[in-house]
Structure formats: structure tokens, C-alpha cells
Write a protein that holds these residues in place. Sequence first.
Motif, mmCIF file in Angstrom:
data_model
loop_
_atom_site.group_PDB
_atom_site.id
_atom_site.type_symbol
_atom_site.label_atom_id
_atom_site.label_comp_id
_atom_site.label_asym_id
_atom_site.label_seq_id
_atom_site.Cartn_x
_atom_site.Cartn_y
_atom_site.Cartn_z
ATOM 1 N N GLN A 45 0.814 -1.204 0.000
ATOM 2 C CA GLN A 45 0.000 0.000 0.000
ATOM 3 C C GLN A 45 0.855 1.265 0.000
ATOM 4 O OE1 GLN A 45 -3.947 -0.432 2.380
ATOM 5 N NE2 GLN A 45 -2.331 -1.292 3.647
ATOM 6 N N THR A 46 0.334 2.331 -0.606
ATOM 7 C CA THR A 46 1.005 3.632 -0.625
ATOM 8 C C THR A 46 -0.017 4.714 -0.282
ATOM 9 O OG1 THR A 46 0.522 4.189 -2.940
ATOM 10 C CG2 THR A 46 2.449 2.773 -2.521
ATOM 11 N N ASP A 91 -0.995 7.045 -2.045
ATOM 12 C CA ASP A 91 -1.849 7.294 -3.214
ATOM 13 C C ASP A 91 -3.054 6.357 -3.261
ATOM 14 O OD1 ASP A 91 -0.268 9.349 -4.089
ATOM 15 O OD2 ASP A 91 0.917 8.093 -5.451
ATOM 16 N N ASP A 92 -3.024 5.295 -2.476
ATOM 17 C CA ASP A 92 -4.152 4.361 -2.450
ATOM 18 C C ASP A 92 -5.307 4.862 -1.600
ATOM 19 O OD1 ASP A 92 -2.882 2.430 -4.064
ATOM 20 O OD2 ASP A 92 -1.761 1.665 -2.335
ATOM 21 N N VAL A 138 -1.666 6.261 4.685
ATOM 22 C CA VAL A 138 -1.919 4.857 4.975
ATOM 23 C C VAL A 138 -2.196 4.737 6.475
ATOM 24 C CG1 VAL A 138 -0.948 2.528 4.975
ATOM 25 C CG2 VAL A 138 -0.416 4.105 3.103
#
Length: 374
Positions: A179-180, A182-183, A189
Amino acid sequence: MQAAVDSGIGVDVSSVYELRDALRAGVDPARVVATGPAKTHAFHAELLACGALISVDSIGELAELEACVAPSTPPPRVRILLRYRPASNRASRFGMDEAELLQCLKRLATRRTAFTFEGFHCHLGGYAWETRVQAVHELAAAVGAARELDLRPRMLDIGGGLPVRYVEGEAYDAFLPAQTPDDYRTGRVPDSYYPYGGRTDAAAWLRQLLAAPCVGGRTVAHYLNAEQLVLALEPGRSLVDQAAVTAFRVIRVKALADGRHVVFVEGSSFSACETWFGSEFLVDPVLVPADPERGADGPRFGAYIAGHSCLDDDVVTNRILDFDRRPEPGDLLVYANTAGYQMDLLENEFHRHPMPRRIVVRTNPRGAMEFSPD
């Protein structure tokens, strides 16, 4: 409640309303335990009247119970546990430390005609069985102190809950580090999550707990048996693992100024409580098109899901979900295995929207499905 009666198990209640529900359902009062930390005078009075077991959270609560029984002639026998705050959870607002526990034990030793001391209870966050083993180890000293005062503990209640596996552990372990920021629509996060893909289910968790070394080289199971102590626990949502689905109807899809999209659904974040705690519900919903003929030939579509209230933070998921087609009004987003936390405490009539409908599906003896309101 009725399932508890049918299964012959006890019920944990945290309010006078839950207590009344339990008694109406036919739960044996002797199998009711009240563990809430902020019990009202009315709650105490009804617990005393029915003879339920009371987990005492503080010295102050014990004093309140003493005041409740003082005017009674003859006084009722008050069944209690003392709630301990383990070393691994010292910052918690629940329970008492060792000195407070001993002070309560000494008071109980002088009030034998009014109080029946039945043991100890503890509240621990998370799902690590290791912290429960450590709590049992710490409570061994309190059990010994109680017996020196000629009190007879019979139970250790190690609280809850037990873990539920929503997805395969391998898939979960691969997903988390990938995960980043931007997700997420927040650009952040989350710091922690419920262990959706843990390697241990409830049964394995209990086996590991009972087999762990604890006091004097004995396992937890051997210690409990030798001391003739009943192990009580609150299994929580693991009782309804693999039960229920929750369906949100898509209202509209909107393009935002930052180039992202949001899917508005007929529902709210009150049905996905992880967002309350700055965390995230990580299980993806299944998109069920209103038109079953509508294929998934177009490009993949990313969007987060928001509720229908006027609150900007009414977000079912902050994570940008990757759909195989663009959701359309009338489609359903269906989450699996949601019985655990889709309860009354998460439902409300925000903006006067009606409460979500519940439907029970049963299979009759002929193998056909029957649908009925809950």
C-alpha cells in the motif's frame, strides 16, 4: 440472545437494556455477567435483583454496591468479579492495578454476608493470545492473595475477543506492505488495522492459549485445572464468523476536482466502524450490477465509497477501490462476513433515513430458501 439460550452459553451485558433483553429471552440470570465500566445506579439495582454476576471495575464501584445493599433487609448476596488491569495494558481506563485489587479483596473479606466473590476479570485490546497468558500469570498472585483471605475464586474471565479470518493470510501479508498514500483519498496509509488475514482462527487461538507455559512451568490449562478455576471468555464476533452479508445500493458516482471519483451509497459509515478509529475496513466489496447483462469490457475504475449523510467524514472506505467496471446507480456493493459489527449500535436514522432492512435466509427441509424479515 435466543441463540445463547439455545446453546446453553452465558451472556455479557453492558447496559440495563441489554440485561432486560437477556432476561426476556430466557437467559438464566446466573449466567449473565455485567462487565461495563460505567454502570448506572439503575443498572446495578436490576443486576442485584436478578442475581447476575457483576464485574467490578474500580474501588468506587465496589463502594457503590456496598451502598446499594446496605438498606436491604436482608441484604441480597452480591456476586462479583474484580476487574484487573494487566501490565501490558497499563494505559487503559478499565480495571484496577494490583494494589487496588488487594484493597478490594480485603474489603470483601469483611463483607462475606453481603458479597460472594467469584474471581477476576480483565479487559485487553487486540487479539494476541500471549497477552492473555501473561494476564493469567499476573492474576495467579491475586488468586493466592484471595485464598489467604479465605475468599474462594472460581473463575478467571480473560475477556475478548477471538480472531476472525476474513481473507487468506498469504494474500493479506502481501497486500499490506504494497500500500502507498496514493491508495487513499486522505493521502495517508492507516497506522493499524484489524488482522483481517491472520494465520490463527478462534479454535487455534484457544489451543495456543491453553497450551502456553504459565505458572510454575505449568501450562495455562494445567494451572486452571490444578487451581479448580473456570476459564471464561467473551468470543465476540467470532461467534458469527462467516455469517451475513451487507449490501449498499449505489446512488450516484461523482468525478472530483482532483481527478478521483467517489461512489455515494445508500448507507453510512456507521455500518463500517473501522473508519471511526482512523483505520480501514480492508475487505473489498463485490460489485453486483443492476443489469446483469452489463459486462466488464471497459477500463478498470478507481473510486472510494461515501455515505449519504452531510458529513464530509461519512466515508465507508477511504481506500481507492479498483472496480472491474464503473459502478452505476442501482448497483449493489456487497460485503461478506459482516455479522460481527453490523449491529444496532452502528445503526441510526441520520437525516431520517429508515433503518437498514434485515432479511433472514433459511433453508427449509425441501432444500428451498425462505426469506423473512428479522
